[in-house]
Design a protein around this motif. Structure first.
Motif, PDB file in Angstrom:
ATOM      1  N   THR A 203      22.326 -64.402  51.010  1.00 48.75           N
ATOM      2  CA  THR A 203      22.296 -63.305  51.976  1.00 48.75           C
ATOM      3  C   THR A 203      23.558 -63.276  52.829  1.00 48.75           C
ATOM      4  N   VAL A 204      23.984 -64.467  53.298  1.00 48.53           N
ATOM      5  CA  VAL A 204      25.180 -64.543  54.153  1.00 48.53           C
ATOM      6  C   VAL A 204      26.421 -64.095  53.389  1.00 48.53           C
ATOM      7  N   VAL A 205      26.574 -64.564  52.150  1.00 48.34           N
ATOM      8  CA  VAL A 205      27.753 -64.203  51.356  1.00 48.34           C
ATOM      9  C   VAL A 205      27.767 -62.710  51.065  1.00 48.34           C
ATOM     10  N   LEU A 206      26.622 -62.175  50.645  1.00 45.47           N
ATOM     11  CA  LEU A 206      26.562 -60.760  50.278  1.00 45.47           C
ATOM     12  C   LEU A 206      26.796 -59.856  51.484  1.00 45.47           C
ATOM     13  N   LEU A 207      26.028 -60.084  52.559  1.00 43.47           N
ATOM     14  CA  LEU A 207      26.159 -59.224  53.736  1.00 43.47           C
ATOM     15  C   LEU A 207      27.494 -59.436  54.443  1.00 43.47           C
ATOM     16  N   GLY A 208      27.944 -60.695  54.487  1.00 40.43           N
ATOM     17  CA  GLY A 208      29.216 -60.979  55.143  1.00 40.43           C
ATOM     18  C   GLY A 208      30.391 -60.335  54.437  1.00 40.43           C
ATOM     19  N   SER A 209      30.442 -60.468  53.107  1.00 36.70           N
ATOM     20  CA  SER A 209      31.536 -59.865  52.349  1.00 36.70           C
ATOM     21  C   SER A 209      31.459 -58.348  52.396  1.00 36.70           C
ATOM     22  N   SER A 210      30.244 -57.819  52.352  1.00 33.54           N
ATOM     23  CA  SER A 210      30.066 -56.366  52.406  1.00 33.54           C
ATOM     24  C   SER A 210      30.510 -55.805  53.747  1.00 33.54           C
ATOM     25  N   LEU A 211      29.974 -56.365  54.828  1.00 31.25           N
ATOM     26  CA  LEU A 211      30.304 -55.868  56.163  1.00 31.25           C
ATOM     27  C   LEU A 211      31.783 -56.088  56.477  1.00 31.25           C
ATOM     28  N   MET A 253      22.171 -47.554  54.287  1.00 31.94           N
ATOM     29  CA  MET A 253      21.738 -48.682  53.472  1.00 31.94           C
ATOM     30  C   MET A 253      21.685 -49.970  54.280  1.00 31.94           C
ATOM     31  N   PHE A 254      22.713 -50.226  55.094  1.00 30.03           N
ATOM     32  CA  PHE A 254      22.780 -51.471  55.859  1.00 30.03           C
ATOM     33  C   PHE A 254      21.670 -51.532  56.904  1.00 30.03           C
ATOM     34  N   MET A 255      21.418 -50.425  57.593  1.00 26.48           N
ATOM     35  CA  MET A 255      20.370 -50.411  58.617  1.00 26.48           C
ATOM     36  C   MET A 255      18.989 -50.567  57.986  1.00 26.48           C
ATOM     37  N   SER A 256      18.777 -49.951  56.822  1.00 30.36           N
ATOM     38  CA  SER A 256      17.479 -50.073  56.140  1.00 30.36           C
ATOM     39  C   SER A 256      17.202 -51.517  55.757  1.00 30.36           C
ATOM     40  N   MET A 279      10.469 -48.245  52.287  1.00 31.39           N
ATOM     41  CA  MET A 279      11.434 -47.227  52.708  1.00 31.39           C
ATOM     42  C   MET A 279      12.848 -47.561  52.233  1.00 31.39           C
ATOM     43  N   PHE A 280      13.169 -48.857  52.169  1.00 33.30           N
ATOM     44  CA  PHE A 280      14.500 -49.270  51.720  1.00 33.30           C
ATOM     45  C   PHE A 280      14.758 -48.844  50.279  1.00 33.30           C
ATOM     46  N   HIS A 281      13.696 -48.759  49.489  1.00 33.16           N
ATOM     47  CA  HIS A 281      13.844 -48.394  48.082  1.00 33.16           C
ATOM     48  C   HIS A 281      13.720 -46.894  47.832  1.00 33.16           C
ATOM     49  N   VAL A 282      13.360 -46.120  48.848  1.00 35.61           N
ATOM     50  CA  VAL A 282      13.211 -44.681  48.618  1.00 35.61           C
ATOM     51  C   VAL A 282      14.109 -43.821  49.516  1.00 35.61           C
ATOM     52  N   VAL A 283      14.368 -44.260  50.760  1.00 30.58           N
ATOM     53  CA  VAL A 283      15.157 -43.430  51.669  1.00 30.58           C
ATOM     54  C   VAL A 283      16.637 -43.392  51.288  1.00 30.58           C
ATOM     55  N   PRO A 284      17.330 -44.552  51.147  1.00 26.84           N
ATOM     56  CA  PRO A 284      18.751 -44.475  50.759  1.00 26.84           C
ATOM     57  C   PRO A 284      18.987 -43.759  49.429  1.00 26.84           C
TER      58      PRO A 284
END
Length: 311
Positions: A203-211, A253-256, A279-284
């Motif tokens: 989670t840290v690697v994915l979100l950190g690199s993304s953000l 996507m990030f907020m969801s 909601m994360f799988h349908v709203v974005p």
């Protein structure tokens, strides 16, 4: 229920917990969203594929986003709709199907980040290095970036789910609307420290690199646009529009996903977390097709031309 075992390969799925009065409305709403997401994303991908003028890196990379959205909504919504038509004691799912659903759900969540990262790189090259852009963002480069985005995610999620599948099971109840990695390792009575460590690092690697990538990219783009505006007195409206569109998609996507992570810290809000995960799988996915289809001028014009021709 948590200690109840149904067989070596059968699990009891909680499904979507709604009242009988709200179940019909929830079923219709989910069904309509699913149909809209599939039709809109597939239509945009077909339009981009068949229209030569849209064979540009930005639109070709969007096809990755459309394919990922179709995967994300298909991973959980059909099963949710089926469970809503089934009584709670009969919501059974095989362990292999549960693991596959968890794999697809996490691939969707992870690929949402990697695909938007390479789309940000494309915008960075187009605005900050416009003269070199055609020679760098070739069809070969688009293919390499797409392969990287998907291969990285598939490998990371395969390890994530594989660590949970290796565990023995002492429970047979999935206390969630659909299967995910946490649901899988919670079926075991073994020590899951390795799962927690890898999951946290993942989670840290994915979100950190993304953000980090999105933040640095758009800060650089903002500086370049501000300098250009100050020097020439003009601004690239098309570039700003595509950047704004991409940034809006990322924020949604990030907020969801962030809401789900926050709600995990509050066990008393488990029902809200479960709804947020749906909601994360349908709203974005629903928003992506609308925002790209209506905000990007080239796509909007092509859709209008097709509509006029059909009329």
């Amino acid at each position: 229920m948590e200690n109840h075992t149904l067989g070596p390969d059968l699990l009891l799925l909680e499904g979507l917990q709604v009242t009988s009065q709200a179940s019909i409305l929830a079923f219709i709403l989910l069904f309509l969203i699913y149909v809209f997401v599939m039709l809109s994303n597939i239509a945009l991908m077909v339009l981009i594929t068949l229209e030569p003028s849209l064979h540009q890196p930005m639109y070709l990379l969007f096809c990755n986003l459309g394919a990922n959205d179709a995967l994300g909504v298909s991973a959980i919504v059909p099963r949710l709709l089926s469970d809503m038509l089934t009584s709670s004691p009969r919501r059974l799912i095989s362990y292999s199907s549960c693991a596959f659903q968890a794999f697809c759900a996490h691939v969707y969540a992870s690929a949402s980040h990697t695909v938007l990262m390479i789309m940000a790189f494309d915008r960075y090259m187009a605005i900050c290095n416009p003269l070199r852009y055609p020679s760098i963002m070739t069809g070969r480069m688009v293919l390499k970036l797409s392969v990287w985005a998907w291969a990285t995610v598939l490998l990371m999620v395969l390890v994530l789910v594989g660590l949970s599948v290796r565990l023995s099971r002492c429970r047979g109840f999935i206390a969630n609307p659909f299967c995910d990695n946490a649901s899988l390792f919670k079926l075991s009575c073994e020590d899951v420290m390795i799962n927690n460590i890898y999951g946290l690092g993942y989670t840290v690697v994915l979100l950190g690199s993304s953000l980090g990538t999105i933040t640095l990219t758009y800060l650089h783009i903002a500086v370049v646009c501000l300098r250009s505006w100050t020097r020439t007195g003009t601004r690239n409206s098309q570039a700003l529009q595509t950047c704004a569109t991409h940034l809006i998609l990322y924020i949604i996507m990030f907020m969801s996903g962030g809401i789900i992570i926050i709600l995990h810290r509050f066990p008393e809000l488990s029902d809200s977390r479960k709804m947020a995960s749906i909601m994360f799988h349908v709203v974005p996915p629903a928003m992506n097709a609308v925002i790209y289809g209506l905000q990007i001028k080239a796509i909007r014009q092509k859709l209008l031309i097709l509509f006029i021709r059909n009329r």
